[in-house]
Design an enzyme around this catalytic site. Sequence first.
Site, PDB file in Angstrom:
ATOM      1  N   ASP A  22     -40.705 -36.354  72.304  1.00 36.58           N
ATOM      2  CA  ASP A  22     -41.285 -35.075  71.878  1.00 36.58           C
ATOM      3  C   ASP A  22     -41.828 -35.159  70.452  1.00 36.58           C
ATOM      4  O   ASP A  22     -42.567 -34.281  70.017  1.00 36.58           O
ATOM      5  CB  ASP A  22     -40.233 -33.964  71.958  1.00 36.58           C
TER       6      ASP A  22
ATOM      7  N   TYR B  80     -42.034 -42.564  63.120  1.00 33.01           N
ATOM      8  CA  TYR B  80     -41.492 -42.785  64.462  1.00 33.01           C
ATOM      9  C   TYR B  80     -42.414 -42.171  65.522  1.00 33.01           C
ATOM     10  O   TYR B  80     -42.826 -42.833  66.475  1.00 33.01           O
ATOM     11  CB  TYR B  80     -40.081 -42.198  64.566  1.00 33.01           C
TER      12      TYR B  80
END
Length: 282
Positions: A104, A127
């Site tokens: 997500d 990330y």
Amino acid sequence: MKKILVSGANGQLGSELNLLSENYNQFEWFFADRTHLTLDNLSVLENQLGLVNPDIIINCGAYTAVDKAESEQELADTINHLAVGVLAKWSLKNDAKLVHISTDYVFDGTSSIALTEDASTDPINIYGATKLAGEHLCLQNNPQAIILRTSWVYSSFGNNFVKTMSRLMKERETLSVVNDQIGSPTYAADLAEAILTIITHSDWKAGIYNFSNEGEISWYEFALAIKEIGGYTCEVSGIPSSSYPTPAKRPAYSLLDKSKIKKEFQVKVPNYKESLKVMMSL
């Protein structure tokens, strides 16, 4: 007999798949840790894939240290982006199916409604950026791949929020948890079940899919559920993210819409609290 290669075998999802594999003995399973599949060394990766020669690859391997990624950008990019490209290219060339796990954190967190698979992406940390680059390269190198985006993963294996909270609630009298990051947790065992539902489905439908448990909560509300189920007496209070600065920014809202995976693969999506009870009773 078809052979399934699972990368990241010792992680939360890899461990749950290992447990479930006993019920799926129509497949030959190969669980690869870092010694079998070196995702940070691209020069040997193709040879390692050839040695196993799988029919199906489930890529659970990833660089997931979100804050550390800010200072280890090159390593995070190699594992989350470039290695995925190698897996995708190899799987297409060798007629193998590929399921790749994403996150997500590819979203910027500014939405106020559950995010569908075609919602616009704009990661706010390294990330997330490396995982999004991995998604793009994955589908570029193998348009037949399936990508599963998930969020807030926890399990009875490895280190995660549920285990940390349970430990801290036993040790402390008070605890503060951020209350302005909204999403839904994912019990890795449920995600493993979803992957096996997809793999054993009569149709292989390539593309991106979302999977997390049902429910829309903050980390603070998640902590309260852990407190309730665990019967802890620790006092838990909510704080804004600004009171708990981290090297990497987190999306404020990253709730995933699961309509597509339910429709296309008839995947069952349990409520987060039911799954949390299951995990905490183990």
